[in-house]
Design a protein around this motif. Structure first.
Motif, PDB file in Angstrom:
ATOM      1  N   ALA A  50       0.837  -1.209   0.000  1.00  0.00           N
ATOM      2  CA  ALA A  50       0.000   0.000   0.000  1.00  0.00           C
ATOM      3  C   ALA A  50       0.868   1.254   0.000  1.00  0.00           C
ATOM      4  O   ALA A  50       0.551   2.237  -0.669  1.00  0.00           O
ATOM      5  N   PHE A  51       1.971   1.213   0.739  1.00  0.00           N
ATOM      6  CA  PHE A  51       2.841   2.383   0.791  1.00  0.00           C
ATOM      7  C   PHE A  51       3.541   2.599  -0.548  1.00  0.00           C
ATOM      8  O   PHE A  51       3.780   3.730  -0.954  1.00  0.00           O
ATOM      9  N   ARG A  52       3.854   1.533  -1.244  1.00  0.00           N
ATOM     10  CA  ARG A  52       4.421   1.663  -2.595  1.00  0.00           C
ATOM     11  C   ARG A  52       3.435   2.400  -3.506  1.00  0.00           C
ATOM     12  O   ARG A  52       3.838   3.181  -4.371  1.00  0.00           O
ATOM     13  N   ASP A  53       2.132   2.157  -3.315  1.00  0.00           N
ATOM     14  CA  ASP A  53       1.103   2.874  -4.078  1.00  0.00           C
ATOM     15  C   ASP A  53       1.136   4.368  -3.755  1.00  0.00           C
ATOM     16  O   ASP A  53       0.945   5.201  -4.643  1.00  0.00           O
ATOM     17  N   VAL A  54       1.373   4.698  -2.487  1.00  0.00           N
ATOM     18  CA  VAL A  54       1.496   6.110  -2.094  1.00  0.00           C
ATOM     19  C   VAL A  54       2.665   6.733  -2.839  1.00  0.00           C
ATOM     20  O   VAL A  54       2.532   7.817  -3.436  1.00  0.00           O
ATOM     21  N   VAL A  55       3.798   6.074  -2.826  1.00  0.00           N
ATOM     22  CA  VAL A  55       4.998   6.608  -3.485  1.00  0.00           C
ATOM     23  C   VAL A  55       4.752   6.754  -4.982  1.00  0.00           C
ATOM     24  O   VAL A  55       5.129   7.763  -5.586  1.00  0.00           O
ATOM     25  N   LYS A  56       4.089   5.784  -5.564  1.00  0.00           N
ATOM     26  CA  LYS A  56       3.772   5.849  -6.991  1.00  0.00           C
ATOM     27  C   LYS A  56       2.869   7.056  -7.281  1.00  0.00           C
ATOM     28  O   LYS A  56       3.057   7.751  -8.277  1.00  0.00           O
ATOM     29  N   SER A  57       1.910   7.321  -6.415  1.00  0.00           N
ATOM     30  CA  SER A  57       1.030   8.480  -6.577  1.00  0.00           C
ATOM     31  C   SER A  57       1.807   9.787  -6.467  1.00  0.00           C
ATOM     32  O   SER A  57       1.533  10.745  -7.190  1.00  0.00           O
ATOM     33  N   LEU A  58       2.785   9.827  -5.568  1.00  0.00           N
ATOM     34  CA  LEU A  58       3.579  11.032  -5.392  1.00  0.00           C
ATOM     35  C   LEU A  58       4.437  11.337  -6.614  1.00  0.00           C
ATOM     36  O   LEU A  58       4.826  12.496  -6.824  1.00  0.00           O
ATOM     37  N   ASP A  59       4.708  10.346  -7.414  1.00  0.00           N
ATOM     38  CA  ASP A  59       5.508  10.534  -8.614  1.00  0.00           C
ATOM     39  C   ASP A  59       4.892  11.594  -9.528  1.00  0.00           C
ATOM     40  O   ASP A  59       5.597  12.260 -10.271  1.00  0.00           O
ATOM     41  N   GLY A  60       3.593  11.775  -9.459  1.00  0.00           N
ATOM     42  CA  GLY A  60       2.915  12.777 -10.269  1.00  0.00           C
ATOM     43  C   GLY A  60       3.017  14.192  -9.716  1.00  0.00           C
ATOM     44  O   GLY A  60       2.489  15.131 -10.317  1.00  0.00           O
ATOM     45  N   TYR A  61       3.683  14.367  -8.591  1.00  0.00           N
ATOM     46  CA  TYR A  61       3.787  15.675  -7.942  1.00  0.00           C
ATOM     47  C   TYR A  61       5.241  16.136  -7.875  1.00  0.00           C
ATOM     48  O   TYR A  61       5.728  16.581  -6.848  1.00  0.00           O
ATOM     49  N   ARG A  62       5.925  16.039  -8.975  1.00  0.00           N
ATOM     50  CA  ARG A  62       7.308  16.511  -9.032  1.00  0.00           C
ATOM     51  C   ARG A  62       7.328  18.024  -8.837  1.00  0.00           C
ATOM     52  O   ARG A  62       6.362  18.706  -9.151  1.00  0.00           O
TER      53      ARG A  62
END
Length: 100
Positions: free
Chosen positions: A27-39
Motif C-alpha cells: 500500500a505504501f508503494r502505491d502512495v509513493v507511486k502516486s507522489l511521482d505525479g507531484y514533481r
C-alpha cells in the motif's frame, strides 16, 4: 494503514493513519507511486494519525526520501506522535527529513 493525498497547490500532503509496518509495504508503494505525479512540489507526510511505526515503516520513509530526491522534491515529516517521533529520532531520520 490508511492514507489520503491532498494537493494544496504548492505542496502535496499525505495523511497517514493507523500503523506503518511491514504488512503495509504494498500500500505504501502505491502512495509513493502516486507522489511521482507531484514533481517539483514539497511532499509533506503528516504522521499525526499514526499510532505505530516499526523498522519496516522507517524503510518505507526512506523510499519516499529517495524518490523525492530523484525528482528534486523536499520531504517534511509533520505531526509525529510519541512513538513515531522517538523511533525517528533514534534512527536519526530527523537529519534526513525536515521535521515539523
Amino acid at each position: 494503514m490508511e492514507y489520503a493525498i491532498r494537493d494544496t497547490g504548492r505542496d502535496v500532503e499525505v495523511d497517514v493513519k493507523g500503523q506503518l509496518t511491514f504488512s503495509d509495504h504494498k500500500a505504501f508503494r502505491d502512495v509513493v507511486k502516486s507522489l511521482d505525479g507531484y514533481r517539483d512540489k514539497n511532499w509533506i507526510i503528516d504522521l499525526s494519525g499514526l499510532d505505530f511505526i516499526d523498522s519496516a515503516g522507517l524503510g518505507m520513509l526512506l523510499i519516499v526520501h529517495d524518490t523525492a530526491a530523484q525528482h528534486g522534491s523536499k520531504v517534511t515529516l509533520r505531526g509525529m506522535r510519541e512513538q513515531a517521533g522517538r523511533l525517528i529520532r533514534v534512527a536519526r531520520f530527523d537529519s534526513l527529513f525536515a521535521v515539523e
